[in-house]
Design a protein around this motif. Sequence first.
Motif, PDB file in Angstrom:
ATOM      1  N   ARG A 125     -13.998   5.921  -2.713  1.00  0.00           N
ATOM      2  CA  ARG A 125     -15.405   5.914  -3.073  1.00  0.00           C
ATOM      3  C   ARG A 125     -16.042   7.184  -2.539  1.00  0.00           C
ATOM      4  N   GLY A 126     -17.297   7.385  -2.866  1.00  0.00           N
ATOM      5  CA  GLY A 126     -17.950   8.612  -2.456  1.00  0.00           C
ATOM      6  C   GLY A 126     -18.542   8.507  -1.074  1.00  0.00           C
ATOM      7  N   ALA A 127     -19.472   7.604  -0.915  1.00  0.00           N
ATOM      8  CA  ALA A 127     -20.100   7.412   0.389  1.00  0.00           C
ATOM      9  C   ALA A 127     -19.345   6.328   1.145  1.00  0.00           C
ATOM     10  N   GLY A 128     -19.535   6.326   2.406  1.00  0.00           N
ATOM     11  CA  GLY A 128     -18.903   5.292   3.212  1.00  0.00           C
ATOM     12  C   GLY A 128     -17.475   5.655   3.528  1.00  0.00           C
ATOM     13  N   PRO A 129     -16.994   5.136   4.641  1.00  0.00           N
ATOM     14  CA  PRO A 129     -15.630   5.444   5.051  1.00  0.00           C
ATOM     15  C   PRO A 129     -14.633   4.801   4.101  1.00  0.00           C
ATOM     16  N   PRO A 130     -13.511   5.468   3.880  1.00  0.00           N
ATOM     17  CA  PRO A 130     -12.525   4.891   2.960  1.00  0.00           C
ATOM     18  C   PRO A 130     -11.802   3.683   3.541  1.00  0.00           C
ATOM     19  N   VAL A 131     -11.688   3.627   4.859  1.00  0.00           N
ATOM     20  CA  VAL A 131     -10.886   2.556   5.454  1.00  0.00           C
ATOM     21  C   VAL A 131     -11.740   1.294   5.571  1.00  0.00           C
ATOM     22  N   VAL A 132     -11.272   0.223   4.982  1.00  0.00           N
ATOM     23  CA  VAL A 132     -11.969  -1.065   5.059  1.00  0.00           C
ATOM     24  C   VAL A 132     -11.292  -1.958   6.091  1.00  0.00           C
ATOM     25  N   ILE A 133      -9.974  -2.046   6.016  1.00  0.00           N
ATOM     26  CA  ILE A 133      -9.222  -2.796   7.041  1.00  0.00           C
ATOM     27  C   ILE A 133      -8.290  -1.793   7.706  1.00  0.00           C
ATOM     28  N   ALA A 134      -8.602  -1.433   8.918  1.00  0.00           N
ATOM     29  CA  ALA A 134      -7.819  -0.408   9.605  1.00  0.00           C
ATOM     30  C   ALA A 134      -6.653  -1.031  10.368  1.00  0.00           C
ATOM     31  N   GLN A 135      -6.929  -2.176  11.012  1.00  0.00           N
ATOM     32  CA  GLN A 135      -5.880  -2.837  11.779  1.00  0.00           C
ATOM     33  C   GLN A 135      -5.083  -3.737  10.845  1.00  0.00           C
ATOM     34  N   ALA A 136      -3.773  -3.665  10.967  1.00  0.00           N
ATOM     35  CA  ALA A 136      -2.930  -4.466  10.085  1.00  0.00           C
ATOM     36  C   ALA A 136      -3.268  -5.944  10.252  1.00  0.00           C
ATOM     37  N   ALA A 137      -3.725  -6.548   9.174  1.00  0.00           N
ATOM     38  CA  ALA A 137      -4.151  -7.948   9.201  1.00  0.00           C
ATOM     39  C   ALA A 137      -3.049  -8.832   8.653  1.00  0.00           C
ATOM     40  N   GLY A 138      -2.771  -9.895   9.354  1.00  0.00           N
ATOM     41  CA  GLY A 138      -1.718 -10.796   8.935  1.00  0.00           C
ATOM     42  C   GLY A 138      -2.225 -12.073   8.306  1.00  0.00           C
ATOM     43  N   ARG A 139      -3.523 -12.346   8.484  1.00  0.00           N
ATOM     44  CA  ARG A 139      -4.074 -13.589   7.921  1.00  0.00           C
ATOM     45  C   ARG A 139      -4.493 -13.354   6.482  1.00  0.00           C
ATOM     46  N   ARG A 140      -3.794 -13.992   5.616  1.00  0.00           N
ATOM     47  CA  ARG A 140      -4.048 -13.761   4.202  1.00  0.00           C
ATOM     48  C   ARG A 140      -5.456 -14.151   3.770  1.00  0.00           C
ATOM     49  N   PRO A 141      -6.015 -15.260   4.264  1.00  0.00           N
ATOM     50  CA  PRO A 141      -7.386 -15.606   3.834  1.00  0.00           C
ATOM     51  C   PRO A 141      -8.393 -14.513   4.177  1.00  0.00           C
ATOM     52  N   ASP A 142      -8.213 -13.869   5.332  1.00  0.00           N
ATOM     53  CA  ASP A 142      -9.141 -12.809   5.705  1.00  0.00           C
ATOM     54  C   ASP A 142      -9.045 -11.635   4.740  1.00  0.00           C
TER      55      ASP A 142
END
Lengths: 790, 317
Positions: free
Chosen positions: A150-167
């Motif tokens: 995207r243009g504005a805003g940081p590109p990283v949404v989930i930086a830490q590897a998430a293991g919980r699928r619902p999240d």
Amino acid sequence: MTIDTGSLLALGFGSPWLLLGAALAAIPAILHLLFRREHRAEPFAANRFLAEATRKHSRRLRFQHWVLLIVRTTILLLVAIALARPVLDISDADISNDRTNVHHLFILDATLSMRHSDRGQRRFDRGRTILQRTVEASHDGDTFRLLVIRGAGPPVVIAQAAGRRPDVLAELDRLEPTWETGREVETLQAALALLNTPTGSGRNRVSLVTDLQRSTWTPVDPGLRDRLRRALSSIRARSELVIYDVGGPAASNAAVVGLASETPVAIAGEPVTLRATVSHFGTGDPLQRQVEWHVDDRLVSRRGLVLVAGGTTTLDWTHRFARAGEHHIEVRLSGDGLPDDDHRHLALPVRDRLQVLLVGNRTGSRPDDASTFYVDAALDPGGLSSEPNSRAHSSQIVTTSIHGRRLVDNDLERPDCVVLCDVPRLDRLEVSRLARFVAGGGGLVIGLGSSIDTEAWNRLLGEQGANLLPGRLGNLVAADGSTQAAAVFDPAGYAHPLLSVFRGLDDNGLATTVTLKYLRAQPHQASRVALAFDSGDPAILCRRFGHGHVVLVTTSLDARWTTWPVLSTSFPPMVHELVRFATSSRWAARNHLVGQPITRPVGSSTTTGILLAPDGSQLPIQDLLSKNSAGGRRVLSNQTLMPGIYRLSLERPSATTESYGINVDTSESDLAATGGPTLRTGLLGIDSPIYTRWHNADAPVLFDQPGRPLGRILLGVLLGLLLVEATMAWRFLPGVTTLGMLLATVIAGWWAGAMAGAAAGLAVAAATALWTRRNRYGRHRWWSTAGDTA
Amino acid sequence: MTGDLNPATQVARTSATSLLDSNLQSRLAGLSFQTRRPLEGPVTGRHRSRQRGFSAEFAEHREYVPGDDVRYVDWKAYGRSDRYYLKEFEDETNFTCWLVLDTSESMSYRSGTATESKLDHARRAAAALAWLILRGADAVGLVTIAGKLGRLVPPSTQPSHLDQLNRAMLDATPAGPSGLGAAFRDLATRLTRPAVVICFSDLFDDLNETAAGLEQLAWRGHDVAVLQVIDPAEEDFPFEEPTRFLGMEGEADQVVEPRALAEAYRVEFRRFLDDISSRCRSMRMDHALLRSDVPLATSLPRFLEARLRHPARGAAP
């Protein structure tokens, strides 16, 4: 249409309506029933053996007929299926088959083009569904990280590897496509940085979901293309890179790519020419569209328009604004798959009069002693002063003359243009105010004269200072009192817009203007010579500064250095053109692209107000106040992520409301996609699977990897079946042998390569030949006798 | 016969001479027809007789019984064994050969790959054998079969008899079913003396009935040879296009996809040939195939040479 067999396999069709062709499969049976073949008749002595053979083999023959009918029907079915562009989704199966922990890194394109909708589904939604299904099909122990282009805003949404699928699913649900262009390189580099972060055992898998827009992924700029290639190659080297193309077939798209006022400053009651530019991106037939003009949300015009593929059309609309104030113009194009670029907004402040501030250095007993006299007279030849030092000289322009010393007292909020006439020098504060004024869209015209302190001007306004001057001022060029040696203008073909009014007028007065003195100016790189002397030295220099324009006249705007104001008829129109040109981008600061900030200088006393976004959300300006580089206060908002009209309301003491038009960047409007092979060779240079097909059902992830496309597989099966049918119709056993050979070749080739496939096919053929030879009934010979056979 | 002005008969006479060609005659010139078992003939000839006589060829001893001619007592044997034995000698005689020609409708079949019909082929084969047998001073007769016994030409040893035989064969027109079994049985009752019986037929009939008829002939001491005449298409079944095959002797028509059924047909046909061959062998009869596309100059010598190589086959137990 999708046939979904759990999470392992999904079959879909790009053109499901072509499956109607499957009805062709009934043709063999119908032909068999309706048009039984007329057999030729022939007497035959050994008919009894035929009857016996028929009786004994009727079941086998019937079976063979059925097999042949099935083969023929299958051929027609496959033709229909192939025409329907079948696609097979094995992405989940691909994941499910591997029990190694997978560290997923999702990169989801959320730029404007991903808002394109086809058959009710946006590209972004298809991409999101792909990722959701990938998450749902994952195993325990798999982890997920998420980035968004995207243009504005940081590109990283989930930086830490998430293991919980619902999240992860919830995070994906929250994502929405933007109206921006993307920062692909930065996003890929961020992904690369995440890949370099240790995540434990397992393999990395990067899923890039995009529409592979050509303008984005194969940019014209070789440097940008190289950076993209390097970033993707680095990702590929560190992970299993899979690209999902959710763009689908090339879509044509029309967009309003420009909307501007051709009238520099809109004056109430005066006609204002508005110009819209509409483009048709794509190929194919011309598009028929309706174009609507809305002024202040009121429809004022509607007309049809035919857009030629790849063409651009300009539309003009002249409108008279009844009252001064903030106005909003919108052009609307009837809809297509990407409605967000079918609107364009223009925030247009309308003035009662054009405000021109004349700044001079002299006053005298006679009016023409003032250095601003001739400019003032040119702008308002017969007007009377309505207030001290101010005269309303026409219905359009109000001039205000002040002495140079009073410039520091003026906040420059009212004038649209400032004309400096032989002002000796400016202090830093005045220069700063002027620079801010011009950067905000104001016009600045500078006339020189004998009072000019060249060194001070170069220092404060030159490249080392505020950089307002179009050129460095040099030495004085004088004609030594002889008109013979005086300089005259060289219009150079009247190429510059400033001179356009003189073009074609033979007796326009420019050529007869005699200039006795001028300051030689060395143009800056960003400047352009509008008019030169016959000596080659610049007479008028222009440059853009911020949103505004600066015009430098290297001689005086009075009669001290030149006969221009008193003897030439070209002076009055030229002064008008100077002001017009300088103010031509007066309100450019009011119109931006999505993501570009809204800035406005405010006084120290301004503390309250709101910024109202198009969706109705409000931002208090207390949160937006900041200081500019010069130390002044300003309102700065980067929250311009949605196209439309933003309204900035400042409460007392200024108590003003200003409109800002925010539009999408139409570089995203060209939906032409980069094909897989082109992407591979032109950008990636790597061998990554590219899932290129999609359809508009619930499960859009479809498999069509270049080199292993389902269409080609079907074609191969078709060719094989045609061979089997031809052989089987000739002899059943050779037909079955051919079928066996093909199956053995395909299966062995699938598992162990082409050579193994060929060997398996030959082995089947040899085995069948041996079996046939062994079972051959060939003991009888014509010469055999009882004695021979005993 | 010379005064017969019937055009059909004229044609038949003309064709009679064409049943034998010089090439075939020259090929058969060095061969003879060998009987497989002792036969009786009206005159002395080259063939073994069932009768014991006084030729130079010693046959066997037998014990004396009262009434025997004492001239044939072997006194040397009496001296050795003190018992009376008579010496018996082989008698040599000529034989009678019956040519049995099947003229049923199926014998008229001629496929595209054959140069002549099965009947024509059988006629020429029979004529060639008649010529060969008559040349050995043996008697040859002819009987035609088409559902029952047809025309019968009595045997004769006269060389001019060949022309009569040929004319009789040419006069026979193919018609009706074979009826081979009944015809053979009928023939067996009519032939009072053992003879050589050579059957020219495609044997497209009830095989059990046919075998029973042949067995009757063999049981009555006849030396039976079966020359089965077939068309090449009947063995090879070269058809490709779907065809309605019309039965020639009352069989039902068959609509067949030849490419699908060809192999099965060939199996059936070869089984039929095997069955005939097996039955003939069990009845000690000769059986040979004559394909109508193979020259008789090739097939008949093979048949005759096979008889020469195994002269004792079919000898009475």
